[in-house]
Design an enzyme around this catalytic site. Sequence first.
Site, PDB file in Angstrom:
ATOM      1  N   GLY A 101       2.570   2.581  10.447  1.00 36.47           N
ATOM      2  CA  GLY A 101       3.581   3.391  10.556  1.00 36.47           C
ATOM      3  C   GLY A 101       4.956   4.249  12.059  1.00 36.47           C
ATOM      4  N   GLU A 127      -6.392   4.751   8.180  1.00 40.02           N
ATOM      5  CA  GLU A 127      -6.789   6.051   7.471  1.00 40.02           C
ATOM      6  C   GLU A 127      -7.869   6.019   7.412  1.00 40.02           C
ATOM      7  OE1 GLU A 127      -2.860   5.975   5.912  1.00 40.02           O
ATOM      8  OE2 GLU A 127      -2.206   4.938   7.579  1.00 40.02           O
ATOM      9  N   GLU A 165      -5.406  -4.496  10.421  1.00 37.36           N
ATOM     10  CA  GLU A 165      -4.202  -3.736  10.393  1.00 37.36           C
ATOM     11  C   GLU A 165      -4.093  -3.045  12.331  1.00 37.36           C
ATOM     12  OE1 GLU A 165      -2.084  -2.594   6.853  1.00 37.36           O
ATOM     13  OE2 GLU A 165      -3.560  -1.234   7.627  1.00 37.36           O
ATOM     14  N   LYS A 168       0.075   4.084  -0.748  1.00 36.63           N
ATOM     15  CA  LYS A 168      -0.654   5.610   0.211  1.00 36.63           C
ATOM     16  C   LYS A 168      -0.233   6.710  -0.263  1.00 36.63           C
ATOM     17  CE  LYS A 168      -0.106   3.553   4.932  1.00 36.63           C
ATOM     18  NZ  LYS A 168      -0.125   2.978   6.708  1.00 36.63           N
ATOM     19  N   HIS A 215      -9.288   0.763   5.303  1.00 33.68           N
ATOM     20  CA  HIS A 215      -8.352   0.906   5.661  1.00 33.68           C
ATOM     21  C   HIS A 215      -8.443   1.861   6.601  1.00 33.68           C
ATOM     22  CE1 HIS A 215      -4.328   2.441   6.673  1.00 33.68           C
ATOM     23  NE2 HIS A 215      -3.439   1.295   6.068  1.00 33.68           N
ATOM     24  N   SER A 265       3.882  -1.995  10.062  1.00 33.45           N
ATOM     25  CA  SER A 265       5.484  -1.932  10.515  1.00 33.45           C
ATOM     26  C   SER A 265       5.912  -3.415  10.097  1.00 33.45           C
ATOM     27  CB  SER A 265       5.617  -1.978  12.086  1.00 33.45           C
ATOM     28  OG  SER A 265       4.907  -0.654  12.158  1.00 33.45           O
ATOM     29  N   ASN A 304       0.501  -0.999  -0.128  1.00 34.91           N
ATOM     30  CA  ASN A 304      -0.106  -0.351  -0.112  1.00 34.91           C
ATOM     31  C   ASN A 304       1.002   1.339   0.220  1.00 34.91           C
ATOM     32  OD1 ASN A 304      -1.338   2.148   0.678  1.00 34.91           O
ATOM     33  ND2 ASN A 304      -2.016   1.589   2.789  1.00 34.91           N
TER      34      ASN A 304
HETATM   35  P1  13P Z   1       3.252  -0.129   7.707  1.00 39.92           P
HETATM   36  O1  13P Z   1       4.115  -1.071   6.903  1.00 39.92           O
HETATM   37  O2  13P Z   1       3.625   1.686   7.107  1.00 39.92           O
HETATM   38  O3  13P Z   1       2.868   0.708   9.124  1.00 39.92           O
HETATM   39  O4  13P Z   1       1.765   0.195   7.221  1.00 39.92           O
HETATM   40  C1  13P Z   1       0.301  -0.421   7.037  1.00 39.92           C
HETATM   41  C2  13P Z   1      -0.479   0.169   6.222  1.00 39.92           C
HETATM   42  O5  13P Z   1      -0.981   0.760   6.961  1.00 39.92           O
HETATM   43  C3  13P Z   1      -0.523  -0.894   5.068  1.00 39.92           C
HETATM   44  O6  13P Z   1      -2.198  -0.869   4.034  1.00 39.92           O
END
Ligand code: 13P
Length: 251
Positions: A173, A97, A167, A11, A95, A213, A9
């Site tokens: 992150g 976010e 997740e 982002k 997601h 992560s 992803n």
């Molecule tokens: P990270 O791998 O940067 O922690 O992000 C995970 C994520 O949100 C994948 O959709």
Amino acid sequence: MRQPYIAGNWKMYKTVPEAVSLAGALASALASERGTKVMIAPPFTALHAVRDALKGSRILLGAQNACAELEGAHTGEISLRMLRDAGVTVVILGHSERRHVYGESDTLVNRKVRCAVAEKFEVILCVGETLEERQSGVTEKVVETQMRAGLAAITEPELAQVTIAYEPVWAIGTGKNATPQDANAVHAFIRGLAGSMYNAAAARALTILYGGSVKPENIRDLMAMENVDGALVGGASLKAETFLPVVKYDR
Ligand code: 13P
């Protein structure tokens, strides 16, 4: 049984030239990849160009979100028809976010899931608890609510189009990944829940990814867990040097 699945992803990162360069590098490095299913989800603006960069490759093209309507007066939204037109076959929905920063409700996520399934896309439905929820011991309750609401009206045959991504919000992150055992426990809960919502065979066939992560250093231990079928990778998917070792975790 379940095929290992590693998804990136991206982002809100990468201009078109940057996206094409990374996609091209992945396509050539993974030209002979057979065992693991691989998907990348660039930003919307780079989809067409990345589709071209992936031509002849087995890497799937994903989108990070989609509108619950196919067309209409929805300023700023992108429809599934537009995504299909750009070569997208997989769509990430719900997601954290989208849920926590942009206020998407379970009801809206479910409308998107239903629309995407009806339009024959593969869906990655994301679920996961916040740190506060984990600390108050309601992880399973939160995940169950997101699963039941997100999959409302999705039939057992349609479930074959759905992958779940667990997740935990506190692990995204932050560099703090869930331990493989913690991830496995929630994945086992999700599989059990799918068994009660559908049936044992559907639950066994359900692919459940872990996200938060994930990096070359921890993917192997995560993949060793019985109920972890793959990963949804954020930060580490932005560079070939870190994404390729995650994809090739078993070598
Ligand atoms: P990270 O791998 O940067 O922690 O992000 C995970 C994520 O949100 C994948 O959709």
